[in-house]
Design a protein around this motif. Structure first.
Motif, short mmCIF file in Angstrom:
data_model
loop_
_atom_site.label_atom_id
_atom_site.label_comp_id
_atom_site.label_asym_id
_atom_site.label_seq_id
_atom_site.Cartn_x
_atom_site.Cartn_y
_atom_site.Cartn_z
N PRO A 12 0.86 -1.11 -0.48
CA PRO A 12 -0.15 0.20 -0.04
C PRO A 12 0.68 1.74 0.02
O PRO A 12 1.83 1.52 0.22
CB PRO A 12 -0.63 -0.56 1.62
N ARG A 13 0.68 2.41 -0.72
CA ARG A 13 1.31 3.01 -0.37
C ARG A 13 1.59 3.85 0.25
O ARG A 13 2.76 4.39 0.88
CB ARG A 13 0.26 4.73 -1.49
N TRP A 14 1.14 3.61 1.80
CA TRP A 14 0.99 4.12 2.76
C TRP A 14 2.05 3.70 3.62
O TRP A 14 2.81 3.78 4.66
CB TRP A 14 0.15 4.35 4.06
N TRP A 15 2.83 2.11 3.20
CA TRP A 15 3.21 1.43 3.91
C TRP A 15 4.62 1.65 3.08
O TRP A 15 5.10 0.75 2.25
CB TRP A 15 2.64 -0.02 3.39
N LYS A 16 5.90 2.01 4.30
CA LYS A 16 6.75 2.42 3.35
C LYS A 16 7.75 1.66 4.81
O LYS A 16 8.16 1.66 5.77
CB LYS A 16 7.56 4.12 3.82
N GLN B 199 15.05 -2.13 -2.77
CA GLN B 199 14.96 -0.58 -4.58
C GLN B 199 13.48 -0.72 -3.89
O GLN B 199 12.20 -1.29 -4.04
CB GLN B 199 15.25 -1.42 -5.67
N ARG B 200 12.86 0.75 -3.44
CA ARG B 200 11.62 1.06 -3.73
C ARG B 200 11.34 1.39 -4.98
O ARG B 200 12.32 2.56 -6.01
CB ARG B 200 11.90 2.47 -2.62
N VAL C 22 7.93 -2.36 -3.45
CA VAL C 22 9.67 -2.58 -3.68
C VAL C 22 10.41 -3.67 -4.64
O VAL C 22 9.18 -4.68 -4.14
CB VAL C 22 10.10 -3.03 -1.97
N VAL C 23 11.37 -3.35 -5.17
CA VAL C 23 11.82 -4.57 -5.49
C VAL C 23 12.99 -5.48 -4.34
O VAL C 23 14.02 -4.46 -4.00
CB VAL C 23 12.20 -4.61 -6.71
N GLY D 52 13.24 -19.35 1.40
CA GLY D 52 13.15 -18.42 2.23
C GLY D 52 11.94 -17.01 1.86
O GLY D 52 11.51 -17.28 1.16
N SER D 53 12.39 -17.12 3.23
CA SER D 53 11.91 -15.61 3.18
C SER D 53 12.42 -13.66 3.44
O SER D 53 13.32 -13.63 4.11
CB SER D 53 10.50 -15.80 4.55
N ALA D 54 11.83 -12.93 2.88
CA ALA D 54 12.18 -11.76 2.85
C ALA D 54 11.03 -11.24 3.38
O ALA D 54 9.67 -11.07 3.22
CB ALA D 54 12.08 -11.18 1.86
N TRP D 55 11.59 -10.20 4.63
CA TRP D 55 11.39 -9.87 5.85
C TRP D 55 11.04 -8.31 5.37
O TRP D 55 12.24 -7.76 5.47
CB TRP D 55 10.94 -10.49 7.22
N LEU D 56 9.63 -7.30 5.68
CA LEU D 56 10.24 -5.92 5.65
C LEU D 56 9.81 -5.42 6.89
O LEU D 56 8.60 -5.99 7.49
CB LEU D 56 9.14 -5.24 4.17
#
Length: 397
Positions: free
Chosen positions: A350-354, A372-373, A378-379, A390-394
């Motif tokens: 979502p747009r608010w999720w930075k 990369q935003r 993101v990428v 595997g898992s990528a956590w933000l």
């Protein structure tokens, strides 16, 4: 409902075997099915074992007439994680229960618990995805069991000893669609003496799934938003050995002993993988309780991008991309996985999720990774998937 992510197994005998209970707790298990009617076992379980070891009971109190006196005694017992209506009612024939309509009967049993205002949720385990819609809204927590390798296979399976691993994702999505917005748990395939793949076309196969087969099935379930994992089941070496010494009696004695020890080694291997994955689950389970499935991410690049599953979980403060390698060939001695390299995935947000930072977490490693935003997300880029998962956590904070 209580917010607790169980890491469990069936093993009702642990309530009478302290050594086995302590072994399983040391391996990361914290929830066990309880169905014992003996007063002393009940007292010891809830006055000593649970508070001392920090374990939970998944209680089966009987079907179709649950033990109401037990339920009333334990209506507010904090050590009971849930009350089980029944295991696999979707396989029960109406003639087995006086020709009752099974969903209606399950609703009546659920009402027995609710009439007594139990503080624990009511749980129901299913097995047949085509019937999830009949049952999944009856309990507070729905669950399912269906295993992809070595266990009994449906009629349309590619082989009698195995099925497509990606059906673990399909079943989990089906259960979620039928029970939401309520949470669901899953039974994950672990060490167990399944016979369908032990001997295939004159060659020794396996009684237990390989570590890769275990990981991939579990990853597909977690990546669809499971809020608890129950393993079927764990490894008891001597009973396992005795069982296959009996099953393989037609073999010559020297060959039989050697063959059984190979199967035992497979069981140990599977059990060690469960233990390792339990450590991983303990790391992430509090985050998992705060996240929901948000569909799929886009695999922009990989060795075989169409065979790389990318599932997204999203919460207010955490997001996780679950990558699962589905580039494999079915084989009775263990599915053969091909490597996935140079992976690039776009994660929609979502747009608010930075995000402020990112972690790569798999069963072996945990490390910071760059991201990369881009517009609407993101990428992330990963060199390879050595564990095939595997898992990528933000994280926003």
């Amino acid at each position: 409902l209580p917010r607790f992510f169980p890491i469990g197994t069936w093993r009702t005998e642990v309530w009478q075997d302290e050594n086995l209970m302590r072994e399983l707790v040391a391996r990361g298990f914290d929830t066990f099915v309880f169905s014992d009617t003996h007063a002393e076992v009940e007292r010891r379980a809830f006055e000593q074992t649970c508070p001392q070891l920090g374990v939970k009971a998944l209680v089966f109190a009987g079907f179709p007439r649950p033990d109401t006196r037990f339920i009333e005694r334990h209506a507010h017992n904090p050590h009971i994680i849930a009350y089980m209506i029944k295991d696999e009612p979707d396989w029960t024939e109406p003639r087995e229960v006086d020709h009752w309509h099974l969903p209606t009967l399950c609703e009546r049993v659920a009402q027995v618990f609710r009439d007594r205002q139990v503080s624990s949720p009511v749980y129901l385990n299913l097995a047949r995805s085509r019937r999830f819609g009949e049952f999944a809204t009856i309990p507070d927590i729905a669950c399912y069991d269906a295993y992809r390798v070595g266990a009994p296979m449906p009629d349309l399976s590619p082989a009698p000893w195995g099925n497509l691993l990606e059906l673990a994702a399909t079943y989990t999505e089906d259960l979620r669609a039928n029970c939401e917005p309520l949470p669901f748990w899953v039974w994950a395939q672990g060490a167990h003496p399944w016979d369908e793949r032990v001997w295939v076309e004159g060659q020794l196969g396996r009684a237990c799934p390989t570590p890769e087969e275990i990981r991939v099935q579990l990853w597909l379930q977690l990546g669809r938003g499971a809020k608890g994992v129950l393993w079927f089941t764990t490894f008891l070496e001597e009973p396992f050995r005795r069982y296959y010494m009996q099953r393989l009696r037609p073999l010559p004695e020297s060959e039989r002993s050697r063959t059984v020890e190979q199967l035992v080694a497979h069981g140990r291997e599977a059990y060690e993988e469960q233990t390792r994955l339990n450590r991983f689950l303990k790391t992430v389970r509090e985050w998992l309780l705060r996240m929901e499935w948000a569909g799929r991410a886009t695999v922009e690049q990989a060795t075989e991008p169409k065979r790389l599953d990318a599932s997204l979980l999203l919460g207010e403060h955490e997001a996780a991309l679950w990558l699962t390698n589905l580039a494999y060939e079915m084989h009775p001695q263990g599915y053969r996985f091909r490597e996935q390299r140079a992976i690039r995935a776009r994660i929609p947000l979502p747009r608010w999720w930075k995000p402020r930072r990112a972690l790569w977490i798999d069963p072996t490693t945990q490390r910071e990774i760059p991201f990369q935003r881009v517009a609407e997300g993101v990428v992330i880029a990963i060199d390879t998937l050595p564990e095939h998962v595997g898992s990528a956590w933000l994280f926003r904070d």
